[in-house]
Enzyme design. Structure first.
Site, PDB file in Angstrom:
ATOM      1  N   ASP A  63      62.783  49.687   0.065  1.00 43.01           N
ATOM      2  CA  ASP A  63      63.367  49.251   1.340  1.00 43.01           C
ATOM      3  C   ASP A  63      63.987  47.859   1.182  1.00 43.01           C
ATOM      4  OD1 ASP A  63      62.142  51.540   2.845  1.00 43.01           O
ATOM      5  OD2 ASP A  63      60.311  50.534   2.197  1.00 43.01           O
ATOM      6  N   GLU A  89      64.849  55.352  -4.381  1.00 44.20           N
ATOM      7  CA  GLU A  89      66.291  55.359  -4.081  1.00 44.20           C
ATOM      8  C   GLU A  89      67.071  54.327  -4.895  1.00 44.20           C
ATOM      9  OE1 GLU A  89      67.503  55.811   0.010  1.00 44.20           O
ATOM     10  OE2 GLU A  89      69.268  54.565  -0.315  1.00 44.20           O
TER      11      GLU A  89
END
Ligand code: TRH
Length: 381
Positions: A19, A278
């Site tokens: 994040d 990610e």
């Protein structure tokens, strides 16, 4: 002269480093390449500091690389219309403070409000990218999706990235010096160098067993805390940064967590990268080297759908990468024999590297996420 665009990016760290990793990368690029005045609101400065050591964890507000970093706590109620940025991004549908939203509605020119979503190769993403969602107080929020096609926001990619990577990869002394910092010897530079970043469920112990019997020596570089059980068993002690051990063909070095720009160099210097989540997954795609993705696990194996969508988009032509990836993510239909899959995969690495260059060209044609995002914001402003 246009006044400088301001942008507030709100980041809640759900877990791990992705994040903040994504938000930090985006914030720096918006500031450095587009001259945007970025304020990054983050609720967890400790996680942030692991990938950005110059950050102070006890500051309410600080400037890092020209980005204003604010510790996001319970500042609700303290916002005025003048505090609101021209563009407001909530990352991964984190709820931005109600007081900030109220102040957004009081601004003469309403800000552009975006929800920056997670990355997926699933086809529905194209249909949801840039959709608007009416909000209370006469505000509108837009969904912005990263992605792998030109009907999505594309991937994060700095304008000088390919040039920097190529310069590094064409400089063997620079690569040897970089890996030397982690204990990699000149002899190990000629081995098959593998970086390993994965979630705890990955079958690392099984793979280590196979790698020990490999014909060509293997040097595996693993950040501290990753695959901790398997690494500890291999090195025979607590797997702290700086520890290394060799058994037969396999040497394992435990690395400290490195600052984000150095993580790129690690990917560039290795012959094969295991990545996860990610951001490291995207960086591996820009490294021009074969990689294996460990996808973030979700309930009821929902992540297997996402994994297959990506594999279908990229690797249909390389069976061994497909088999390896499915096995690595416990998504294979049959039980996996690593001693059979690994040699095929290793033999295919040059072919896979070639395909990864084609993939890179395809992804570059979609433009980069930061530029695409600003262009979209301009159209709805
Ligand atoms: O750490 P991750 O697993 O992060 C995430 C989060 O779990 C998040 O909640 C979830 O939504 C997402 O995955 C899918 O993996 P990721 O995304 O690769 O982020 C890791 C970041 O850490 C990336 O920016 C690279 C950076 N990094 C360093 O800077 N130095 C290092 O030594 C390493 C290993 C990573």
């Amino acid at each position: 002269m246009h006044p400088q665009t301001s942008l507030a990016l709100f980041c809640k760290v759900v877990d791990n480093y992705g994040d903040i990793g994504i938000c930090w990368r985006l914030a720096r690029q918006l500031e450095q390449e587009h001259g945007v005045a970025v304020t990054l609101w983050v609720d967890d400065l400790r996680s942030f500091r692991r990938i950005c050591p110059e950050l102070a964890i006890d500051h309410e507000m600080q400037q890092v690389n020209a980005v204003t970093v604010r510790h996001w706590r319970d500042q609700d109620g303290a916002f005025a219309a003048d505090d609101v940025a021209d563009i407001v991004i909530e990352f991964f549908a984190c709820d931005i403070p109600p007081g900030y939203i109220k102040a957004m509605s009081q601004r003469t020119q309403r800000p552009v409000w975006l929800n920056l979503e997670g990355l997926s190769a699933e086809t529905w993403v194209e249909g949801c990218h840039t959709l608007s969602s009416p909000q209370p107080l006469s505000l509108t929020k837009y969904f912005f999706f990263p992605g792998f096609t030109n009907r999505t926001g594309g991937l994060l990619h700095e304008s000088s990235l390919q040039q920097e990577r190529q310069a590094f990869q064409q400089d063997p002394a620079a690569m040897a010096a970089f890996l030397g910092r982690f204990g990699v010897t000149p002899a190990e530079m000629t081995s098959l160098k593998i970086s390993l970043f994965c979630y705890p469920q990955a079958p690392v112990a099984e793979l280590f067993a196979v790698w020990q019997r490999n014909a060509k020596p293997i040097t595996c570089l693993v950040p501290e805390g990753v695959a901790a059980d398997a690494v500890q068993a291999f090195v025979g002690q607590a797997a702290a940064a700086g520890i290394s051990a060799t058994h037969r063909a396999l040497t394992v070095h435990v690395l400290p967590f490195v600052p984000q720009p150095d993580y790129d160099k690690l990917l560039w210097a290795c012959d094969l990268n295991f990545v996860r989540g990610e951001d490291s997954f995207v960086r591996a795609q820009w490294a021009g080297k074969p990689f294996v993705w460990h996808i973030y696990p979700q309930d009821e194996n929902l992540h297997h759908v996402k994994l297959n969508a990506f594999l279908q988009a990229t690797t249909a032509k390389t069976g061994s990468l497909l088999a390896f990836s499915l096995g690595w993510n416990a998504a294979a239909k049959e039980s996996v024999d690593w001693s059979a899959i690994w040699p095929q995969f290793e033999a295919d690495l040059p072919k896979i590297a070639e395909l990864s260059t084609d993939w890179q060209q395809k992804m570059l044609a979609n433009g980069d996420l930061a530029s695409n995002l600003l262009r979209f914001a301009e159209t709805v402003r």
